[in-house]
Motif scaffolding. Structure first.
Motif, PDB file in Angstrom:
ATOM      1  N   CYS A 153       9.746   3.236  -3.131  1.00  0.00           N
ATOM      2  CA  CYS A 153       8.766   2.384  -2.449  1.00  0.00           C
ATOM      3  C   CYS A 153       8.441   1.137  -3.260  1.00  0.00           C
ATOM      4  CB  CYS A 153       7.478   3.175  -2.191  1.00  0.00           C
ATOM      5  SG  CYS A 153       7.633   4.459  -0.930  1.00  0.00           S
ATOM      6  N   TYR A 154       8.551   1.223  -4.572  1.00  0.00           N
ATOM      7  CA  TYR A 154       8.211   0.084  -5.421  1.00  0.00           C
ATOM      8  C   TYR A 154       9.419  -0.772  -5.795  1.00  0.00           C
ATOM      9  CZ  TYR A 154       3.498   1.977  -6.162  1.00  0.00           C
ATOM     10  OH  TYR A 154       2.198   2.426  -5.984  1.00  0.00           O
ATOM     11  N   THR A 155      10.615  -0.192  -5.794  1.00  0.00           N
ATOM     12  CA  THR A 155      11.799  -0.927  -6.232  1.00  0.00           C
ATOM     13  C   THR A 155      12.830  -1.136  -5.132  1.00  0.00           C
ATOM     14  OG1 THR A 155      13.088   1.029  -6.886  1.00  0.00           O
ATOM     15  CG2 THR A 155      11.548   0.133  -8.527  1.00  0.00           C
ATOM     16  N   GLY A 156      12.807  -0.302  -4.098  1.00  0.00           N
ATOM     17  CA  GLY A 156      13.838  -0.337  -3.080  1.00  0.00           C
ATOM     18  C   GLY A 156      15.089   0.415  -3.473  1.00  0.00           C
ATOM     19  N   GLY A 211      16.200   0.385 -16.688  1.00  0.00           N
ATOM     20  CA  GLY A 211      15.757   0.799 -15.369  1.00  0.00           C
ATOM     21  C   GLY A 211      15.526  -0.371 -14.437  1.00  0.00           C
ATOM     22  N   TRP A 212      15.493  -0.049 -13.130  1.00  0.00           N
ATOM     23  CA  TRP A 212      15.250  -1.093 -12.127  1.00  0.00           C
ATOM     24  C   TRP A 212      13.803  -1.569 -12.200  1.00  0.00           C
ATOM     25  CZ3 TRP A 212      19.348  -3.174 -10.207  1.00  0.00           C
ATOM     26  CH2 TRP A 212      20.494  -2.425  -9.942  1.00  0.00           C
ATOM     27  N   PRO A 213      13.573  -2.861 -12.133  1.00  0.00           N
ATOM     28  CA  PRO A 213      12.192  -3.372 -12.110  1.00  0.00           C
ATOM     29  C   PRO A 213      11.576  -3.206 -10.728  1.00  0.00           C
ATOM     30  CG  PRO A 213      13.736  -5.203 -11.971  1.00  0.00           C
ATOM     31  CD  PRO A 213      14.563  -3.955 -12.142  1.00  0.00           C
ATOM     32  N   GLN A 214      10.267  -3.033 -10.688  1.00  0.00           N
ATOM     33  CA  GLN A 214       9.627  -2.948  -9.393  1.00  0.00           C
ATOM     34  C   GLN A 214       9.434  -4.332  -8.798  1.00  0.00           C
ATOM     35  OE1 GLN A 214       5.940  -1.082 -11.361  1.00  0.00           O
ATOM     36  NE2 GLN A 214       5.128  -1.886  -9.437  1.00  0.00           N
ATOM     37  N   PHE A 215       9.153  -4.342  -7.508  1.00  0.00           N
ATOM     38  CA  PHE A 215       9.115  -5.567  -6.713  1.00  0.00           C
ATOM     39  C   PHE A 215       8.217  -6.638  -7.340  1.00  0.00           C
ATOM     40  CE2 PHE A 215       6.839  -7.831  -3.248  1.00  0.00           C
ATOM     41  CZ  PHE A 215       7.893  -8.558  -2.709  1.00  0.00           C
ATOM     42  N   GLY A 216       6.994  -6.274  -7.700  1.00  0.00           N
ATOM     43  CA  GLY A 216       6.066  -7.260  -8.247  1.00  0.00           C
ATOM     44  C   GLY A 216       6.563  -7.883  -9.532  1.00  0.00           C
ATOM     45  N   PRO A 255       6.894   2.463 -11.430  1.00  0.00           N
ATOM     46  CA  PRO A 255       7.954   2.586 -12.432  1.00  0.00           C
ATOM     47  C   PRO A 255       7.931   1.526 -13.514  1.00  0.00           C
ATOM     48  CG  PRO A 255       8.835   1.728 -10.383  1.00  0.00           C
ATOM     49  CD  PRO A 255       7.421   2.120 -10.100  1.00  0.00           C
ATOM     50  N   GLY A 256       7.244   0.408 -13.284  1.00  0.00           N
ATOM     51  CA  GLY A 256       7.147  -0.622 -14.311  1.00  0.00           C
ATOM     52  C   GLY A 256       8.193  -1.713 -14.178  1.00  0.00           C
ATOM     53  N   VAL A 309       0.858  -1.190   0.000  1.00  0.00           N
ATOM     54  CA  VAL A 309       0.000   0.000   0.000  1.00  0.00           C
ATOM     55  C   VAL A 309       0.891   1.235   0.000  1.00  0.00           C
ATOM     56  CG1 VAL A 309      -1.832   1.253   1.192  1.00  0.00           C
ATOM     57  CG2 VAL A 309      -1.759  -1.261   1.299  1.00  0.00           C
ATOM     58  N   TYR A 310       0.812   2.008  -1.068  1.00  0.00           N
ATOM     59  CA  TYR A 310       1.606   3.235  -1.176  1.00  0.00           C
ATOM     60  C   TYR A 310       0.729   4.434  -0.830  1.00  0.00           C
ATOM     61  CZ  TYR A 310       3.951   7.159  -3.529  1.00  0.00           C
ATOM     62  OH  TYR A 310       4.520   8.369  -3.824  1.00  0.00           O
ATOM     63  N   LEU A 311       1.102   5.152   0.230  1.00  0.00           N
ATOM     64  CA  LEU A 311       0.400   6.357   0.650  1.00  0.00           C
ATOM     65  C   LEU A 311       1.036   7.547  -0.068  1.00  0.00           C
ATOM     66  CD1 LEU A 311      -0.024   5.669   4.479  1.00  0.00           C
ATOM     67  CD2 LEU A 311      -1.484   4.966   2.569  1.00  0.00           C
ATOM     68  N   VAL A 312       0.360   8.005  -1.097  1.00  0.00           N
ATOM     69  CA  VAL A 312       0.929   8.951  -2.057  1.00  0.00           C
ATOM     70  C   VAL A 312       1.295  10.274  -1.386  1.00  0.00           C
ATOM     71  CG1 VAL A 312       0.513  10.188  -4.221  1.00  0.00           C
ATOM     72  CG2 VAL A 312      -0.461   7.893  -3.879  1.00  0.00           C
TER      73      VAL A 312
END
Length: 469
Positions: A138-141, A152-157, A189-190, A68-71
């Motif tokens: 928050c999505y990639t670390g 680019g770095w991939p996101q966690f999912g 970020p994708g 959950v990302y709190l924008v």
């Protein structure tokens, strides 16, 4: 009911002029006639539909993460790192309330989280936040950087999807419930260098209506798929750029989804108990709290639960807008103060997250599903003249639940003003290493970038947090 759509952040044109969404609009492949709804009805009549979206269809032992990302960055001093004894220009008017764990207190506007503190762990001492309004970390670390590998770095999912793949063919390993924001860096970020085949399956929009088989039976769908595969192979022979890499995975997933109702059912809230839907509350998907934030939609918590029940390994969502700098009207009076916004937002957030925690517990999923809640940085200790708190990357916090972790604890601490970490400084990589550990993935594993070089999953080969595992 919310409809299906691949993420708006993945619909940029490909080198042949088509978008990823085009490949899921199966009608465009010339397959004519039978619709997805007919397939769903046929499966339901055969007894294949799971009308309540229960965890009965989830394979035992499947591990998942709901992120959950709190924008915009939530105010840690007003939520779960309160400083009631600090001067008023730091403490503000909010007050802590006792929880069901001695010494663990949240804001009194978060009563349901206080009642469930034994199921929560708070990390108060994240010290390596970047300073900008950017969801990338928050999505990639990883901090957004020009030194990132090509692509680019991939996101966690995306990483999880690449390593573990889907639990079953018709359910994507990574689904996104994140709304597209007008401030680009707030968006996911994708898949980065892993390629579009590891993009999130976006669960918002109208793609469900676009999944149409025009005039063929499901039995003939396999023949059409073979034909499409042959055509794609011919096209790839002429493509030297590599940009079409991943399209096979996208097309395969589209065909799998077409012949199963499971994902569509998970995203159809009309199949949920109406009392449960009402318990989560409702939000307006059209109205943003701020123009460039995400809407305040507590149904996203419910949909996330339904998606992990269906078999998604990672579900991401963004929730509301937390960049509360305050503001003054023409008379110089505060009319958009951080504390007015907190009184609006905290109770709805408190209820939605508490409902998610309760549902996971009641359905026996607490040990299998990790919930992570955070924003890109903390907020300034001193309240501004505009009655707001500004950006503060020197300390950040997060809330964790489930995943078989040791909960009912506070990890790390800050000084009496909530501005500096005074114990257990923690980095983003440690949080991500813990998430990978909970999924059964070694944080020291690697994925290969576009140059063929192995890249570690977490920055600086961070370790999972021993306090939690």
């Amino acid at each position: 009911m919310l409809n299906l759509q691949y993420s708006a952040r993945t619909v940029s044109p490909l080198c042949n002029g088509h978008t990823r969404r085009d490949f899921l609009q199966i009608g465009a492949l010339g397959l004519g006639g039978i619709t997805l709804s007919q397939l769903l009805r046929a499966e339901a009549q055969a007894g294949g539909a799971n009308s309540q979206g229960s965890s009965a269809g989830r394979k035992p032992g499947t591990k998942s993460v709901i992120m959950v990302y709190l924008v915009g960055g939530p105010p840690h001093q007003d939520m779960w790192d309160m400083k009631p004894d600090a001067p008023v220009e730091i403490a503000g008017p909010m007050r802590p309330a006792p929880s069901n764990v001695p010494g663990m207190e949240f804001c009194d506007l978060l009563p349901k989280l206080n009642q469930r503190a034994d199921r929560l762990a708070v990390v108060r001492s994240i010290v390596d936040s970047q300073a900008g309004h950017d969801a990338h970390q928050c999505y990639t670390g990883r901090v957004p950087s020009k030194s990132a590998p090509a692509g680019g770095w991939p996101q966690f999912g995306s990483v999880v999807g690449k390593i573990q793949g889907p639990v079953e063919a018709a359910i994507p390993p990574f689904a996104s419930l994140a709304y597209t924001t007008t401030h680009g860096p707030y968006n996911e970020p994708g898949p980065g260098f892993l390629g579009i085949g590891q993009s999130a399956f976006g669960a918002l929009g109208d793609a469900r209506q676009n999944m149409v088989l025009n005039g063929v039976t499901p039995e003939r769908l396999g023949d059409r798929r073979n034909l499409l595969s042959s055509m794609d192979k011919l096209r790839r022979d002429f493509d030297r750029s590599g940009k079409l890499s991943g399209m096979d995975a996208i097309c395969q997933q589209a065909f799998d989804i077409l012949t199963s109702s499971k994902l569509a059912d998970a995203l159809d809230l009309s199949k949920e108990d109406p009392a449960t839907v009402a318990r989560y509350g409702t939000g307006n998907t059209k109205i943003m709290i701020d123009a460039n934030g995400a809407p305040r939609v507590p149904q996203s918590f419910l949909l996330a639960r339904r998606l992990v029940e269906a078999g998604c390994r990672v579900v991401t969502l963004n929730y509301s807008k937390w960049d509360w700098h305050g503001g003054l009207n023409a008379e110089g009076r505060a009319n958009n103060s951080i504390f007015l916004r907190e009184k609006e937002d905290f109770p709805i957030f408190d209820n939605g997250l508490a409902c998610l925690l309760d549902d996971l517990k009641d359905r026996g999923l607490s040990d299998d599903v990790t919930v992570l809640v955070w924003g890109e940085f903390g907020r300034t200790p001193i309240i501004s003249k505009q009655v707001g708190r500004d950006h503060w990357p020197r300390v950040n916090s997060c809330l964790l639940a489930g995943g078989g972790m040791r909960t009912g604890q506070i990890i790390g601490s800050t000084d009496r003003h909530g501005g500096e970490a005074t114990s257990r400084p923690t980095k983003f990589g440690e949080i991500f290493a813990t998430l990978y550990h909970n999924l059964g993935i070694s944080p020291h594993a690697t994925v290969t970038d576009l140059s063929g070089r192995p890249q570690y999953l977490v920055h600086d080969q961070a370790q999972a947090m021993k306090e939690l595992i």
